[in-house]
Design an enzyme around this catalytic site. Structure first.
Site, PDB file in Angstrom:
ATOM      1  CE  LYS A 171       9.844   4.564 -11.182  1.00 50.62           C
ATOM      2  NZ  LYS A 171       8.418   4.654 -10.991  1.00 50.62           N
ATOM      3  NE  ARG A 221      11.458   8.860  -1.613  1.00 50.98           N
ATOM      4  CZ  ARG A 221      10.580   9.634  -2.242  1.00 50.98           C
ATOM      5  NH1 ARG A 221      10.712   9.868  -3.541  1.00 50.98           N
ATOM      6  NH2 ARG A 221       9.574  10.178  -1.585  1.00 50.98           N
ATOM      7  CB  CYS A 251      -0.946  -0.015   1.198  1.00 49.12           C
ATOM      8  SG  CYS A 251      -2.171  -1.346   1.131  1.00 49.12           S
ATOM      9  CB  ALA A 252       3.863   2.169  -1.925  1.00 50.34           C
TER      10      ALA A 252
END
Length: 326
Positions: A96, A164, A11-12
Site C-alpha cells: 500500500k 520516502r 527485493c524491498a
C-alpha cells in the site's frame, strides 16, 4: 493441499523482513521465484529463502509456474508492474498504497475484473485479530453509541536516502503513514466517509509531505487523523462513544509475538484487556492464497481499493485548498 505459486516482484526491505518469511512458511503458498533488476540482488534473496532468482521483473511474469505475484516495489512504480502482472494472468498482492492516484487505481481494478484476477492491497493490519476484538467490544455496547474516531501514525525522521523522501517514487507521509489511518477510519466509521478538511506540511528540500492531519465525517461519526515522519513514534487509534472510549496501541505494526492491550475507559474506571498475539503477515498471506485458489470473492477487494484511493486524493485536494499557515 493445493498451493498458490507466488513470485516476488522486487527485493524491498518489507519483502525480506516480513512477507517472504510469511510466504515461505504458509502451507497455502510456494515461493516460485524472486526477481530484481539486479541478478545479484535476486540471488541473495533466493538463497536466503530457498527459491529461484530471476533477473528482471518481466522475466518473472513470463514464467508459467507463477500463479500470483507479491509487489513490494516503491509506490511510484507499482501501477506499471501491477498492470503487467495482470496482463500476464497473475493474481496480485501489492503493498500500500496500491497506486499514487485514483486514475491508475481505477485502471488496475478494471483490468483485474476484465481478466477475472484477484487484486489485493496489502493492509496487513486489517488481518490482526485485535481489530475484530475492538469491533466486538463496540458492538456489545461497552462504550455506548460511537461518536468519534481518532488515529495517529508517526515515526522518527528517516535516513536522507530513504525512498520516502523521493516524490517521484511516491514518497511522503500521507501515502506511507496516513494511508493506514484512513483505512482504519473506514473500518470503524462505516459507509459515506468524506474528507471535511486537511493539512499537509512539506519539506522544501525534497518536496514530499512530512506530516499532516485530516478530519473526516460520515453519517455515523467523525474521524480525526494525524500522521508524520519526523516525530516520536505513535501508532494508535481510539474510538469514543457516549459511555466510554476504547484505545488500541501498536495498532498498525504489532510484531507477531506482541500481545496488544485494549484499554477501555469508562466513568467507573479503566480496564485493560490483554489480547492474544497474532501474526497479521501470515494472516494476509493465507487470506490472499485462499481467495485466489477459491476463484471467487474478488469484487470487494477492488471496491475497497477504489474507495481508499479516492479518500487519499480527497485529503490531498483538501490540503491544497486550505489557506496557508500564518
Amino acid at each position: 493441499m493445493e498451493r498458490l505459486n507466488v513470485g516476488v516482484l522486487g527485493c524491498a526491505s518489507i519483502a525480506r523482513r516480513k512477507m517472504l518469511p510469511a510466504l515461505t512458511a504458509s502451507p497455502l503458498t510456494r515461493v516460485a521465484a524472486v526477481a530484481s533488476r539486479s541478478g545479484e540482488r535476486a540471488g541473495e534473496f533466493a538463497a536466503e529463502f530457498g527459491t529461484e532468482p530471476v533477473a528482471g521483473y518481466q522475466a518473472l511474469l513470463d514464467r508459467p509456474d507463477v500463479d500470483a505475484v507479491y509487489v513490494p516495489l516503491p509506490a511510484g512504480l507499482r501501477a506499471e508492474w501491477i498492470v503487467r502482472a495482470l496482463e500476464a494472468g497473475k493474481h496480485v498482492l501489492a503493498e500500500k498504497p496500491l497506486t499514487t492516484d485514483p486514475a491508475p487505481a481505477r485502471e488496475v481494478v478494471e483490468l483485474s475484473r476484465r481478466h477475472g484476477l484477484l487484486l489485493m492491497e496489502s493492509f496487513m493490519f486489517l488481518h490482526h485479530s485485535a481489530h475484530r476484538r475492538v469491533r466486538d467490544l463496540v458492538e456489545s455496547g461497552r462504550i455506548g453509541e460511537p461518536r468519534s474516531f481518532s488515529a495517529e501514525f508517526t515515526i522518527p525522521r528517516l535516513p536522507e536516502g530513504d525512498i520516502r523522501h523521493r516524490p517521484e517514487l511516491g514518497g511522503g507521509a500521507l501515502l506511507d503513514l496516513g494511508a493506514y489511518t484512513v483505512r482504519a477510519a473506514q473500518l470503524f466509521c462505516g459507509p459515506g466517509l468524506e474528507v471535511a478538511g486537511a493539512v499537509l506540511r512539506h519539506d522544501p528540500a525534497t518536496g514530499v509531505d512530512t506530516a499532516g492531519a485530516a478530519l473526516l465525517t460520515s453519517p455515523r461519526l467523525t474521524a480525526a487523523l494525524s500522521f508524520g515522519m519526523e516525530h516520536h513514534y505513535r501508532c494508535r487509534y481510539s474510538l469514543t462513544g457516549s459511555e466510554g472510549t476504547a484505545v488500541l496501541d501498536r495498532a498498525f505494526t504489532p510484531p507477531p509475538d506482541h500481545r496488544p492491550v485494549l484499554r477501555v475507559e469508562r466513568r467507573e474506571g479503566t480496564e485493560e484487556l490483554l489480547l492474544p498475539a497474532d501474526d497479521h503477515f501470515a494472516n494476509i498471506v493465507a487470506a490472499f492464497a485462499r481467495t485466489a485458489l477459491a476463484g471467487r470473492g474478488f469484487a470487494g477487494h477492488g471496491d475497497r481499493i477504489l474507495r481508499q484511493a479516492d479518500l487519499l486524493d480527497q485529503v490531498r485536494r483538501a490540503a491544497a485548498a486550505a489557506p496557508p499557515a500564518a
